[in-house]
Design a protein around this motif. Sequence first.
Motif, PDB file in Angstrom:
ATOM      1  N   TRP A  21       7.928  40.184  20.350  1.00  0.00           N
ATOM      2  CA  TRP A  21       7.230  40.897  21.157  1.00  0.00           C
ATOM      3  C   TRP A  21       8.375  41.480  22.364  1.00  0.00           C
ATOM      4  CZ3 TRP A  21       3.242  36.884  22.933  1.00  0.00           C
ATOM      5  CH2 TRP A  21       2.261  36.592  22.045  1.00  0.00           C
ATOM      6  N   LEU A  24      10.363  44.297  20.709  1.00  0.00           N
ATOM      7  CA  LEU A  24       9.465  45.492  20.808  1.00  0.00           C
ATOM      8  C   LEU A  24       9.599  45.941  22.264  1.00  0.00           C
ATOM      9  CD1 LEU A  24       7.772  47.610  19.680  1.00  0.00           C
ATOM     10  CD2 LEU A  24       5.637  46.218  20.123  1.00  0.00           C
ATOM     11  N   GLU A  25       9.622  45.246  23.124  1.00  0.00           N
ATOM     12  CA  GLU A  25       9.553  45.450  24.611  1.00  0.00           C
ATOM     13  C   GLU A  25      11.138  46.109  24.907  1.00  0.00           C
ATOM     14  OE1 GLU A  25       8.334  43.687  28.929  1.00  0.00           O
ATOM     15  OE2 GLU A  25       8.852  42.438  27.202  1.00  0.00           O
ATOM     16  N   VAL A  28      11.011  49.599  23.415  1.00  0.00           N
ATOM     17  CA  VAL A  28      10.239  50.646  24.244  1.00  0.00           C
ATOM     18  C   VAL A  28      10.888  50.864  25.532  1.00  0.00           C
ATOM     19  CG1 VAL A  28       7.920  50.647  25.428  1.00  0.00           C
ATOM     20  CG2 VAL A  28       8.168  49.916  23.286  1.00  0.00           C
ATOM     21  N   LEU A  47      10.843  49.908  14.669  1.00  0.00           N
ATOM     22  CA  LEU A  47       9.825  50.269  15.818  1.00  0.00           C
ATOM     23  C   LEU A  47       8.361  50.223  15.381  1.00  0.00           C
ATOM     24  CD1 LEU A  47       9.429  50.834  18.958  1.00  0.00           C
ATOM     25  CD2 LEU A  47       9.708  53.297  18.468  1.00  0.00           C
ATOM     26  N   TYR A  51       5.403  47.346  16.254  1.00  0.00           N
ATOM     27  CA  TYR A  51       4.308  47.858  17.064  1.00  0.00           C
ATOM     28  C   TYR A  51       3.232  47.309  16.051  1.00  0.00           C
ATOM     29  CZ  TYR A  51       0.283  51.098  17.763  1.00  0.00           C
ATOM     30  OH  TYR A  51      -0.832  51.651  18.049  1.00  0.00           O
ATOM     31  N   LEU A  77       1.489  46.462  26.081  1.00  0.00           N
ATOM     32  CA  LEU A  77       2.712  46.411  25.411  1.00  0.00           C
ATOM     33  C   LEU A  77       2.435  47.565  24.189  1.00  0.00           C
ATOM     34  CD1 LEU A  77       5.830  45.841  24.524  1.00  0.00           C
ATOM     35  CD2 LEU A  77       4.860  43.705  23.424  1.00  0.00           C
ATOM     36  N   ARG A  80       2.137  51.093  25.376  1.00  0.00           N
ATOM     37  CA  ARG A  80       3.441  51.721  25.506  1.00  0.00           C
ATOM     38  C   ARG A  80       4.087  51.976  24.291  1.00  0.00           C
ATOM     39  NH1 ARG A  80       6.904  47.853  28.535  1.00  0.00           N
ATOM     40  NH2 ARG A  80       8.584  49.206  28.778  1.00  0.00           N
ATOM     41  N   ALA A  81       3.835  51.092  23.233  1.00  0.00           N
ATOM     42  CA  ALA A  81       4.572  51.080  21.985  1.00  0.00           C
ATOM     43  C   ALA A  81       3.941  52.344  21.185  1.00  0.00           C
ATOM     44  CB  ALA A  81       4.581  49.783  20.919  1.00  0.00           C
ATOM     45  N   TYR A  82       2.606  52.219  21.126  1.00  0.00           N
ATOM     46  CA  TYR A  82       1.633  53.555  20.622  1.00  0.00           C
ATOM     47  C   TYR A  82       2.709  54.680  20.938  1.00  0.00           C
ATOM     48  CZ  TYR A  82      -2.030  56.608  19.423  1.00  0.00           C
ATOM     49  OH  TYR A  82      -2.675  57.715  18.805  1.00  0.00           O
ATOM     50  N   CYS A  84       5.200  55.372  21.978  1.00  0.00           N
ATOM     51  CA  CYS A  84       6.792  55.893  21.289  1.00  0.00           C
ATOM     52  C   CYS A  84       6.692  56.066  19.836  1.00  0.00           C
ATOM     53  CB  CYS A  84       7.603  54.496  21.519  1.00  0.00           C
ATOM     54  SG  CYS A  84       7.916  54.076  23.184  1.00  0.00           S
ATOM     55  N   VAL A  85       5.609  55.452  19.120  1.00  0.00           N
ATOM     56  CA  VAL A  85       5.681  55.476  17.967  1.00  0.00           C
ATOM     57  C   VAL A  85       4.600  56.914  17.518  1.00  0.00           C
ATOM     58  CG1 VAL A  85       4.671  54.799  15.632  1.00  0.00           C
ATOM     59  CG2 VAL A  85       5.650  53.270  17.313  1.00  0.00           C
TER      60      VAL A  85
END
Length: 338
Positions: A21, A24-25, A28, A47, A51, A77, A80-82, A84-85
Amino acid sequence: MSASDGSLKSAQFRRERESTWRELETLVDQVEGTGLKSLSAAELNRLPVLYRGAVSSLSVARAISLDKGLLDYLTALAGRAYLCVYGAKRPVAEAVIDFFRWRFPDVVRRQALFVAVALGILLLGVLTGFHLTRADPERYYSFVGDEMAQGRSPASSTEELREILYHGESGSKLTLFASFLFTHNARIGLLCFALGFAAGLPVPFLLFSNGLTLGALAALYHARGLGFEFWAWVLPHGVTELLAIVLCAAGGLAVGASLVFPGRHARLHNLALRGREAGLLAAGAVALFFCAALIEGFFRQMVQNLPVRAAVAGLSLLLWTGYFLFVGRREHGARRPD
C-alpha cells in the motif's frame, strides 16, 4: 467477534500488506505531483499491479468487517490509484514519442543480459557457419535452403555472385531476394518472441540457425574475394534488421526465464511482470523492422558505392548503440528501481 479481536485482526491484516500500500501511495503521489511521465517503465508496469492488490485488500477488509479507519484509507487509496491507472489517456502521438524517447531504450537496458545472450548466440551461429563452410563448401547446402539461396551456390561463378550484389540483369533477382530476406528475418524474430512461452527453449536454436545461414552465405562470397562487397550490401539494413531479431529473441528469453525461474512470485504472476517488458521489446523491434525495410527499399536501390554502403552500416551501428546506451537515461535513471 469482540472489539479487541477485531483490532488484532485489523493490525495483522495491515502488517501483512502495508508495504505494498505504501509503495502504491508513493507512486500515486508522484503521478499526482509530476504526472505519469515521471515514472520509469518498471514503475508504470508496477502501478496497475499494486492498484489491483489494493482493490483486493479493500474487498477482503469489507468482507471481514475490519476497522473503519483502515477501510477509509484503502477506499481513498484505491480511488486515487484508479484515476492514475484509468484516467485521461495521452494523445497517441505523445504516447509514441514517449515510448521511443525513454520507455524503449530503458527496457532494453533493463533486459541487457538477455539482449547480450541473444546477440552472442546469433554471432556464434554466424562464425560457426562461416568457418564450417570455408572448411567444406558442401556444408553450404545444409545451412542455406533453396529459398534463401536463390540459385546461389558453390557451383555459381564469381560473376554470377557479383551480379546479384549490383543492379543490372539480376536486379529483379536482387529485389526478390531482399524482399524474401526481410520477410524471413521478421518471421524469425517474431517467432523467437512467441516461443518464449515454450520456456524459451527453441529461441537459441532459431537464433543459431539464422546465424549459420548468414555465415554460410558470407563464406561463399568470401571464397570468391567478394566478402567486403557482401557485407557492404547486407549491413546497411542488416544492422537494424539483425538488432530487431536480437531484441525479439531477448524478449522470448525473458519470458522463458520468468517461467523457468519464477523467483519469489508465482509463475503466472512473474510471467505478467516480465511479459510486459518483453512486449515492449517486441513492439520496439517491429519499429526496427520497419526502419530496416525503408533502408533496404530505398538505399539499396540508390547507392552502389561500396565505401558509402560501409559508412552507412557503421553509422547505423553507432546510432543504435548510442540510442540504447544514453537516450532517456538522464530523465529516469535516478528513479529506476534495482
